[in-house]
Design an enzyme around this catalytic site. Sequence first.
Site, PDB file in Angstrom:
ATOM      1  N   GLY A  16       1.169  -1.224  -0.424  1.00  0.00           N
ATOM      2  CA  GLY A  16       0.237  -0.125  -0.227  1.00  0.00           C
ATOM      3  C   GLY A  16       0.896   1.581  -0.011  1.00  0.00           C
ATOM      4  N   ALA A  17       2.379   1.308  -1.041  1.00  0.00           N
ATOM      5  CA  ALA A  17       3.276   2.495  -0.181  1.00  0.00           C
ATOM      6  C   ALA A  17       2.532   3.971  -1.967  1.00  0.00           C
ATOM      7  CB  ALA A  17       3.808   1.881  -0.438  1.00  0.00           C
ATOM      8  N   ASN A  18       1.227   4.034  -2.300  1.00  0.00           N
ATOM      9  CA  ASN A  18       1.065   4.763  -3.283  1.00  0.00           C
ATOM     10  C   ASN A  18       0.738   6.048  -2.959  1.00  0.00           C
ATOM     11  OD1 ASN A  18      -0.971   2.350  -4.194  1.00  0.00           O
ATOM     12  ND2 ASN A  18      -2.132   4.344  -4.508  1.00  0.00           N
ATOM     13  N   GLY A  47      -0.397   8.313   1.156  1.00  0.00           N
ATOM     14  CA  GLY A  47      -0.806   7.724   2.722  1.00  0.00           C
ATOM     15  C   GLY A  47       0.030   7.645   3.672  1.00  0.00           C
ATOM     16  N   GLY A 105       1.741   4.862   3.185  1.00  0.00           N
ATOM     17  CA  GLY A 105       2.674   3.827   2.620  1.00  0.00           C
ATOM     18  C   GLY A 105       3.884   4.883   2.227  1.00  0.00           C
ATOM     19  N   SER A 161      -3.817  -0.570  14.520  1.00  0.00           N
ATOM     20  CA  SER A 161      -4.411   0.571  14.636  1.00  0.00           C
ATOM     21  C   SER A 161      -4.798   0.413  16.651  1.00  0.00           C
ATOM     22  CB  SER A 161      -5.973   0.410  13.932  1.00  0.00           C
ATOM     23  OG  SER A 161      -6.880   1.983  14.699  1.00  0.00           O
ATOM     24  N   TYR A 168     -13.199  -4.029  10.887  1.00  0.00           N
ATOM     25  CA  TYR A 168     -12.128  -3.038  11.251  1.00  0.00           C
ATOM     26  C   TYR A 168     -11.203  -3.949  12.358  1.00  0.00           C
ATOM     27  CZ  TYR A 168      -8.869   0.783  10.433  1.00  0.00           C
ATOM     28  OH  TYR A 168      -7.125   0.828  10.541  1.00  0.00           O
TER      29      TYR A 168
END
Length: 323
Positions: free
Chosen positions: A43-45, A47, A49, A172, A195
């Site tokens: 998820g590096a694209n 926020g 990440g 979280s 979640y």
Amino acid sequence: MSLLAYLSSFVLIALAIKVYLKVTTRWCQNKVCLVGKTVVVTGANSGLGYEVSLEFAKRGARVILACRNEDKAKQARDQIISETQNPNVVVKLVNMASLASIRNFASDILKSEKRLDILINNAGTGILRNEFTEDGLQVLMQVNYFGSVLLTMLLMDLLEKSSPSRIINVSSILAKQANLTKGNLNTYTGMSVCYPNSKLGLILFTMKLAKLLKTSSVSVYSLHPGVIDTNIFNNVPIVGSIITQYFAKYFFKTVEEGIQTILHTALTPGLEIYSGKHFEECDVVETYKTARDLELMETIWKETMRLIKCEEISEKLQLDAKR
Ligand SMILES: NC(=O)c1ccc[n+]([C@@H]2O[C@H](COP(=O)([O-])OP(=O)(O)OC[C@H]3O[C@@H](n4cnc5c(N)ncnc54)[C@H](OP(=O)(O)O)[C@@H]3O)[C@@H](O)[C@H]2O)c1
């Protein structure tokens, strides 16, 4: 109260919260150089990440951006390269909602990479509908939990070969609200529980994995990064866009502040004695009440390995731990 009074109260509260966040946010102090090290960030694209990948690239690492959307990932890669002048930033595609995609990604990494020093299990999503993936897994649980577990297990040999190495699971504080059982691990437990369950799953996985890796030099940590102004709230129905547009900027941490605990757990020397522990604000914290049930930890581990068809690697780890 007049509109002006409402507006001034909003500004004052926002200011007070911003000052509080600035004063209480702990910053990762170390300047560890990462030349010669390889990092995978899921998820590096966007926020956290994206920001943590940028920081790793600044420190000279080979950074593998593990993303599901090729265009967004390439844009992130180009931005990171142009900002850091580190050309060693690459995109590899993976959809965390597909076990086959994770298996393909891992086998590509095992074939093409000589080492893996840090794995950041960061990809995640806020709210998704009550749907199941092609693997028969509840979609939010798969993206946030099952996917990261499978990826870690598949990359374990390379992590061991490259040790001392680290695995960071971005969880979280909402794991405190979880109500996780073997029976509901793979069911839709509603917007407010699913979640938290996925994030508690990551904490229990971290605890169990650390036990199994006790004799190795691979360490594993879970963390709460804070409440941060990112895209994560976008798919929360109705209130999501209100939070993102009107509140997040004023009341939440910035992404630079949000990555500090990730950097701390990934880079701070000597943290291995805390393997399996949970972190907040660059410090180890007491395990949440929901994560204190060791029987639940074992049950969830076994059921997870069955659901993601990973029993063989799990057995190998258990045998190695006994040696
Ligand atoms: N923001 C907070 O306040 C907060 C608080 C506690 C924990 N966290 C955790 O921090 C992590 C990062 O979130 P963020 O706040 O930085 O939000 P974000 O900006 O929305 O980033 C989430 C990342 O995960 C990726 N992702 C989502 N579904 C995926 C899938 N099926 N396969 C591969 N990648 C997928 C997204 O890719 P796309 O762009 O393609 O969707 C995006 O790159 C998450 O695990 C989140 O739960 C955040």
